[in-house]
Design an enzyme around this catalytic site. Structure first.
Site, short mmCIF file in Angstrom:
data_model
loop_
_atom_site.label_atom_id
_atom_site.label_comp_id
_atom_site.label_asym_id
_atom_site.label_seq_id
_atom_site.Cartn_x
_atom_site.Cartn_y
_atom_site.Cartn_z
N GLY A 7 5.81 -4.60 2.95
CA GLY A 7 4.89 -4.91 4.05
C GLY A 7 3.49 -5.01 3.47
O GLY A 7 2.93 -4.01 3.01
N ALA A 8 2.97 -6.25 3.45
CA ALA A 8 1.62 -6.46 2.90
C ALA A 8 0.61 -6.67 4.01
O ALA A 8 -0.36 -7.40 3.87
CB ALA A 8 1.63 -7.65 1.95
N ARG A 151 -6.42 13.60 10.33
CA ARG A 151 -7.20 13.36 11.55
C ARG A 151 -7.63 14.68 12.19
O ARG A 151 -8.72 14.79 12.75
CB ARG A 151 -6.36 12.52 12.54
CG ARG A 151 -6.26 11.07 12.09
CD ARG A 151 -5.43 10.23 13.02
NE ARG A 151 -5.56 8.81 12.68
CZ ARG A 151 -4.66 7.88 12.97
NH1 ARG A 151 -3.55 8.20 13.62
NH2 ARG A 151 -4.86 6.64 12.63
N HIS A 175 5.44 12.60 15.34
CA HIS A 175 4.24 11.79 15.08
C HIS A 175 3.86 10.98 16.33
O HIS A 175 3.27 9.92 16.24
CB HIS A 175 4.53 10.86 13.88
CG HIS A 175 3.39 9.97 13.49
ND1 HIS A 175 2.11 10.43 13.27
CD2 HIS A 175 3.34 8.63 13.25
CE1 HIS A 175 1.33 9.41 12.93
NE2 HIS A 175 2.06 8.31 12.92
N1 APR Z 1 10.33 -7.32 5.29
C1 APR Z 1 9.12 -7.26 4.72
N2 APR Z 1 7.98 -7.30 5.43
C2 APR Z 1 8.06 -7.41 6.76
C3 APR Z 1 9.32 -7.46 7.43
C4 APR Z 1 10.47 -7.42 6.63
N3 APR Z 1 11.70 -7.46 7.17
N4 APR Z 1 9.07 -7.57 8.74
C5 APR Z 1 7.74 -7.56 8.91
N5 APR Z 1 7.12 -7.46 7.71
C6 APR Z 1 5.70 -7.45 7.42
C7 APR Z 1 4.89 -8.41 8.27
O1 APR Z 1 5.01 -9.75 7.80
C8 APR Z 1 3.49 -7.85 8.11
O2 APR Z 1 2.77 -8.48 7.05
O3 APR Z 1 5.14 -6.18 7.71
C9 APR Z 1 3.73 -6.38 7.80
C10 APR Z 1 3.18 -5.43 8.85
O4 APR Z 1 1.80 -5.55 8.80
P1 APR Z 1 0.86 -5.48 10.07
O5 APR Z 1 1.39 -6.36 11.13
O6 APR Z 1 -0.54 -5.67 9.59
O7 APR Z 1 1.07 -3.97 10.58
P2 APR Z 1 0.37 -2.65 10.00
O8 APR Z 1 -0.86 -2.38 10.75
O9 APR Z 1 0.30 -2.73 8.52
O10 APR Z 1 1.43 -1.54 10.43
C11 APR Z 1 2.69 -1.47 9.80
O11 APR Z 1 2.80 0.92 9.96
O12 APR Z 1 1.40 2.45 11.02
C12 APR Z 1 2.59 1.71 11.11
O13 APR Z 1 2.83 1.33 13.49
C13 APR Z 1 2.55 0.73 12.26
O14 APR Z 1 4.90 0.20 12.22
C14 APR Z 1 3.61 -0.25 11.85
C15 APR Z 1 3.47 -0.27 10.32
#
Ligand code: APR
Length: 309
Positions: A7-8, A151, A175
């Site tokens: 997840g980037a 926090r 959480h």
């Molecule tokens: N494989 C890899 N990456 C994925 C997949 C997958 N199957 N599905 C989604 N993603 C990627 C998305 O493309 C996106 O870039 O996960 C990333 C999530 O990033 P954001 O939408 O910016 O979300 P973020 O704020 O990083 O939160 C991610 O962490 O704190 C928790 O609640 C939050 O569940 C959420 C997670």
């Protein structure tokens, strides 16, 4: 040492950036399902290397798990973030499928990895990771309480006018906004109970503001936060790779500890090279025990939703 962050997005990229800045590993892989985003962010970070002075080699991958092979630690942040007004629990449907597939792919290429789960609802996603991978329990760590405790220290420091670094304070339980338990009775400022310096009203406000800390930021920003969640993930990676044996609250599998079984929930643990190494037994009083039971009940009913998906 090699670390992969899945997840980037906001949290994953921030976590990766912190890992690189601290030079916790020589190889760092950022993977995302969305075409190009991981490669782009990896390049952007690498272009800060000479400016910020780190040697970690960061690469990006669009869903090619072979690039993650041989990772020592994998941080899972993939999934939907919260939108204003949403609870973490409302993310369960979509994030379950994502976390399950990600775990399978990760372990094909890194069978010995320690897995840190950040995706929400984090307690249920950690339980899912444990159930679906069948890995030894010490290798699955949910990050939530580490963030909630940070926090909590922030809120305490604002009222005490002190450095959060001088505080010891933990949040246990789930959480979720209503399931976390900031243990204010156990919180100390350089060994002195914080209750000595705070009125009952102040203590109540600190606990309340800690519990809605994530929702407060989501309302302000329009999506869930990333700096502290990313930093919390990196702090766990650091304690593992440097075998620091630091105390964090993490969501781990309980087998009778704190009176709970067949659940992953936030408790104080020692984090070192083997993952979570032992659980510390805090002496909870009757009302803290009751709150912990209530939290466990709520998380357990969320875990039950997994059976229906
Ligand atoms: N494989 C890899 N990456 C994925 C997949 C997958 N199957 N599905 C989604 N993603 C990627 C998305 O493309 C996106 O870039 O996960 C990333 C999530 O990033 P954001 O939408 O910016 O979300 P973020 O704020 O990083 O939160 C991610 O962490 O704190 C928790 O609640 C939050 O569940 C959420 C997670």
């Amino acid at each position: 040492m090699k670390v992969t962050v899945i997840g980037a997005g906001a949290v994953g990229a921030t976590c990766a950036d912190n890992i690189a800045l601290k030079e916790l590993c020589n190889e760092l892989v950022l993977l995302d399902i969305k075409e190009g985003i991981a490669e782009g962010k990896a390049q952007d970070m690498m272009q800060t290397a000479t400016l910020l002075g780190f040697d970690t080699k960061i690469t990006g991958s669009t869903n090619d798990y072979s690039k993650t092979a041989g990772s020592d630690v994998v941080v899972i942040t993939s999934g939907l973030p919260r939108k204003p007004g949403m609870t973490r629990e409302e993310l369960i449907g979509v994030n379950t499928g994502i976390v399950k597939t990600v775990c399978e792919n990760v372990l094909k290429h890194s069978p010995n990895a320690i897995i840190i789960v950040i995706s929400n609802p984090m307690d249920t996603m950690t339980y899912l990771a444990l159930q679906s991978t069948n890995l030894p329990k010490h290798r699955i760590i949910g990050m939530g309480g580490t963030l909630d405790s940070a926090r909590f220290k922030y809120q305490l420091s604002q009222h005490l006018g002190c450095s959060p670094a001088d505080l010891n304070a933990v949040v246990v339980g789930g959480h979720g906004d209503t399931t976390m338990i900031p243990l204010i009775r156990h919180a100390t400022w350089n060994s002195t109970p914080v209750s000595r310096y705070l009125s009952t009203e102040q203590q109540e406000k600190i606990v309340k503001d800690t519990m809605v800390g994530g929702a407060t930021l989501t309302a302000l920003i329009g999506t869930s936060a990333w700096y502290a969640p990313g930093a919390a993930g990196a702090a766990l990676v650091e304690s593992i790779l440097r075998d620091e044996k630091k105390l964090f609250t993490c969501c781990v599998s309980l087998e009778g500890e704190y009176g709970q079984k067949d659940i992953c929930l936030g408790v104080p643990v020692i984090i070192g090279k083997n993952g979570w190494e032992r659980i510390l037994d805090f002496d909870l009083n009757e009302s803290e025990k009751a709150a912990f039971q209530k939290s466990a009940d709520a998380v357990r009913s969320m875990n039950d939703v997994l059976k229906t998906l």
